[in-house]
Design an enzyme around this catalytic site. Structure first.
Site, mmCIF file in Angstrom:
data_model
loop_
_atom_site.group_PDB
_atom_site.id
_atom_site.type_symbol
_atom_site.label_atom_id
_atom_site.label_comp_id
_atom_site.label_asym_id
_atom_site.label_seq_id
_atom_site.Cartn_x
_atom_site.Cartn_y
_atom_site.Cartn_z
ATOM 1 N N GLY A 296 35.746 34.186 42.761
ATOM 2 C CA GLY A 296 34.404 34.665 43.094
ATOM 3 C C GLY A 296 33.566 33.526 43.619
ATOM 4 C CB SER A 297 29.959 33.199 44.035
ATOM 5 O OG SER A 297 29.497 33.449 42.735
ATOM 6 C CB THR A 298 30.557 27.869 44.289
ATOM 7 O OG1 THR A 298 31.587 27.913 45.295
ATOM 8 C CG2 THR A 298 30.521 26.476 43.687
ATOM 9 N N GLY B 43 31.385 30.509 39.194
ATOM 10 C CA GLY B 43 32.417 29.584 38.717
ATOM 11 C C GLY B 43 31.837 28.558 37.747
ATOM 12 C CD GLU C 113 40.384 31.805 45.792
ATOM 13 O OE1 GLU C 113 39.521 31.218 46.471
ATOM 14 O OE2 GLU C 113 40.706 32.985 45.948
ATOM 15 C CB CYS D 218 37.573 32.803 49.503
ATOM 16 S SG CYS D 218 39.227 33.380 49.153
ATOM 17 C CD GLU E 56 32.269 32.093 50.537
ATOM 18 O OE1 GLU E 56 31.742 32.089 49.420
ATOM 19 O OE2 GLU E 56 33.491 32.186 50.719
HETATM 20 P P1 NAD Z 1 30.472 36.856 41.807
HETATM 21 O O1 NAD Z 1 31.012 35.513 41.621
HETATM 22 O O2 NAD Z 1 29.122 37.135 41.276
HETATM 23 O O3 NAD Z 1 31.451 37.960 41.187
HETATM 24 C C1 NAD Z 1 32.844 37.839 41.110
HETATM 25 C C2 NAD Z 1 33.313 38.389 39.762
HETATM 26 O O4 NAD Z 1 32.712 37.630 38.715
HETATM 27 C C3 NAD Z 1 32.911 39.839 39.502
HETATM 28 O O5 NAD Z 1 33.943 40.493 38.774
HETATM 29 C C4 NAD Z 1 31.678 39.691 38.631
HETATM 30 O O6 NAD Z 1 31.459 40.812 37.799
HETATM 31 C C5 NAD Z 1 32.036 38.487 37.796
HETATM 32 N N1 NAD Z 1 30.898 37.773 37.241
HETATM 33 C C6 NAD Z 1 29.639 37.677 37.739
HETATM 34 N N2 NAD Z 1 28.866 36.937 36.921
HETATM 35 C C7 NAD Z 1 29.639 36.548 35.881
HETATM 36 C C8 NAD Z 1 29.422 35.746 34.721
HETATM 37 N N3 NAD Z 1 28.239 35.205 34.444
HETATM 38 N N4 NAD Z 1 30.453 35.542 33.888
HETATM 39 C C9 NAD Z 1 31.652 36.054 34.146
HETATM 40 N N5 NAD Z 1 31.921 36.830 35.209
HETATM 41 C C10 NAD Z 1 30.934 37.069 36.089
HETATM 42 O O7 NAD Z 1 30.526 37.154 43.300
HETATM 43 P P2 NAD Z 1 29.795 38.364 44.032
HETATM 44 O O8 NAD Z 1 28.394 38.597 43.604
HETATM 45 O O9 NAD Z 1 30.703 39.489 43.894
HETATM 46 O O10 NAD Z 1 29.723 37.753 45.495
HETATM 47 C C11 NAD Z 1 28.774 36.747 45.834
HETATM 48 C C12 NAD Z 1 29.409 35.697 46.690
HETATM 49 O O11 NAD Z 1 30.555 35.138 46.070
HETATM 50 C C13 NAD Z 1 29.946 36.202 48.001
HETATM 51 O O12 NAD Z 1 28.976 36.401 48.965
HETATM 52 C C14 NAD Z 1 30.902 35.114 48.339
HETATM 53 O O13 NAD Z 1 30.210 34.006 48.833
HETATM 54 C C15 NAD Z 1 31.493 34.765 47.018
HETATM 55 N N6 NAD Z 1 32.772 35.453 46.773
HETATM 56 C C16 NAD Z 1 33.914 34.750 46.947
HETATM 57 C C17 NAD Z 1 35.121 35.383 46.748
HETATM 58 C C18 NAD Z 1 36.420 34.684 46.916
HETATM 59 O O14 NAD Z 1 37.411 35.320 47.212
HETATM 60 N N7 NAD Z 1 36.487 33.381 46.723
HETATM 61 C C19 NAD Z 1 35.166 36.702 46.377
HETATM 62 C C20 NAD Z 1 33.979 37.387 46.193
HETATM 63 C C21 NAD Z 1 32.784 36.749 46.381
#
Ligand code: NAD
Length: 485
Positions: free
Chosen positions: A225-227, A230, A247, A281, A379
């Site tokens: 997911g997002s940095t 992360g 990742e 990503c 991004e």
């Molecule tokens: P996000 O990081 O918020 O969400 C990804 C996952 O993490 C989801 O399942 C979400 O429910 C979970 N999550 C969110 N907050 C959390 C927390 N505090 N603790 C544990 N889990 C949590 O990403 P998003 O809002 O879905 O997307 C935002 C940005 O993230 C995108 O615009 C993009 O830049 C990036 N992104 C990257 C990838 C990748 O493949 N690397 C994938 C999706 C999004």
């Protein structure tokens, strides 16, 4: 359509009874409501996975592999159904869901099914009189958090190696796109995965995700997911010092040199950014063009971008669907404004196509900017490519390495020495030469810098889902005792 949590081999409601609306990105209509896991549900799932771990980890590795292979076959049999579900939920064009997402999901489970009984340890050459061997042991219960951009595929990338290595799993699909993962859970039950080995807890990140990341019974958390999220995962993991694999985002540099095979580079660059509406990503979201070929390249690239067929994801003719959520659509649109404010030039797109007033669509968007502009640094995660020009290899490299990310990268040239020189100098986990976005379950996938750490796929993934356990054997009866009496 499964819309409940999968815990201990059964589909159940969330303890709170709360649900999340799952919307169709094509028109914003309601597809279904999915049970919303919260902390107490995650606890139940972790308990089930903890109970299942001893038997699962002791099971013959070949048997674990056979279940993964059976699952892969079932996925193949369900190709059309899974592809439709994925397209409905995410907006992926059905031609991609059917031709890429489902086959890659099956291939990943099959690869790790085949690997389950090939996870070898090693014998270490130590001082004479002793035998030292190292086993690769599973970690225990692993938590996995999946985003919304490739929910089906990422379910296999996460679960394949974890299960092959003998771990049990609690996976949290994204609250936005939980449907295909839940169908995979159903298929897993059908092919005979024992109760508790796999659990799925769709829910919001701040509640279910956070609890999974901080849970003391979870030995490792693997997140895509997002940095920004992360960083929260790392903080939440500290209580029990669980292992973390991340990742995260990327800002892939796709470099076209003056001697590039132009036709292939134009096509490849379009694929690099417009596949899955740029929600990847590894997307080639920075297009670096040598000044000598930039004008011709852009003219042809923009003509190709404008010809991409935008439409309902379920139409087999569609080449580009909507973005996956209304919120994300708004976020990407904001970057068109940000580019404008910073003096960037909009060369193509930038609008929601008039034909789809209710869907989360956006035209393929091409913007010319400077390397330090926000659209060249942040991004965007949409069908939005930032074009940057360079005059020599050194400048191309400086621009390519000029962001905090380091995930995917590409370069197009006929010069073999330059290709290898640049590939080793670009700070990125993956570099594609005269191609882009090649992915294979045997090849390690992951980033450096703010793009995260740890690797998915290949033996690297197995390494990341196991711990080295070192065993010393005193094989020489003549070894003196420590204390002579
Ligand atoms: P996000 O990081 O918020 O969400 C990804 C996952 O993490 C989801 O399942 C979400 O429910 C979970 N999550 C969110 N907050 C959390 C927390 N505090 N603790 C544990 N889990 C949590 O990403 P998003 O809002 O879905 O997307 C935002 C940005 O993230 C995108 O615009 C993009 O830049 C990036 N992104 C990257 C990838 C990748 O493949 N690397 C994938 C999706 C999004």
């Amino acid at each position: 359509m499964q819309n409940r949590l999968f815990i201990d081999g059964r589909f159940v409601d969330a303890l709170s009874g709360r649900t999340i609306d799952v919307l169709n990105p094509h028109d914003g209509s309601l597809i279904t409501r999915v049970a919303a896991a919260e902390a107490a549900d995650v606890d139940r799932a972790v308990e089930a996975a903890t109970r299942a771990f001893p038997a699962w980890s002791k099971r013959d590795a070949a048997e674990r592999g056979r279940l993964l292979l059976k699952l892969a076959d079932r996925i193949d049999e369900c190709t059309q159904e899974l592809a439709e579900l994925e397209s409905l939920d995410t907006g992926h064009p059905i031609r991609d869901s059917r031709g890429i997402d489902v086959p890659r999901t099956a291939a990943c489970f099959r690869y790790f099914g085949g690997m389950a009984d090939k996870i070898e340890g090693s014998v270490i050459p130590v001082e004479s009189g002793f035998l030292n061997y190292v086993r690769r042991a599973p970690i225990g219960v692993v938590g996995q958090i999946v985003p919304w951009n490739f929910p089906l595929m990422f379910t296999s990338w996460k679960m394949g190696p974890a299960l092959a290595a003998g771990n049990t799993v609690v996976l949290k699909p994204s609250e936005i796109t939980p449907l295909s993962s839940l169908r995979i859970a159903e298929l897993m039950a059908e092919v005979g995965f024992p109760e508790g080995v796999v659990n799925m807890v769709p829910g919001y990140g701040v509640s279910a995700g956070q609890r999974l990341a901080e849970h003391p019974g979870v030995g490792k958390i693997c997140f895509t997911g997002s940095t920004a999220t992360g960083r929260r995962i790392v903080a939440a993991s500290q209580g029990n010092l669980k292992r973390v694999q991340l990742e995260l985002g990327g800002k892939g540099a796709n470099i076209v040199f003056e001697d590039a095979p132009l036709e292939a580079a134009i096509n490849g660059a379009a694929w690099a950014i417009f596949h899955n509406q740029g929600q990847a990503c590894i997307a080639g979201s920075r297009l670096l063009l040598h000044e000598r070929i930039a004008d011709e390249f852009l003219e042809r690239f923009i003509a190709l971008a404008r010809s991409i067929r935008i439409g309902n994801p379920l139409d087999p003719q569609t080449e580009m669907g909507p973005l996956t959520s209304a919120e994300h659509h708004q976020r990407v649109l904001q970057y068109v404004q940000i580019a404008h404010n910073e003096g960037g030039r909009l060369l193509a797109g930038g609008q929601r196509p008039a034909a789809f007033p209710d869907g989360y669509y956006l035209e393929p968007t091409v913007v010319a900017a400077q390397p330090t502009d926000r659209v060249a640094q942040e991004e965007v995660f949409g069908p939005f490519v930032t074009v940057l020009r360079f005059s020599d290899d050194e400048q191309a490299l400086a621009i390519a390495n000029g962001t905090e990310y380091g995930l995917g990268s590409g370069l197009w040239t006929r010069d073999l020495s330059r290709a290898h020189r640049m590939a080793s100098a670009i700070n990125a986990g993956m570099c594609w030469i005269n191609c882009y976005k090649r992915v294979n379950p045997a090849s390690p996938f992951g980033g450096i810098g703010r793009s995260g750490y740890g690797r998915e796929m290949g033996f690297e993934a197995i390494h990341d889902y196991t711990e080295a356990r070192s065993v010393w054997v005193n094989v020489d009866a003549t070894v003196p005792p420590y204390y002579r009496r």
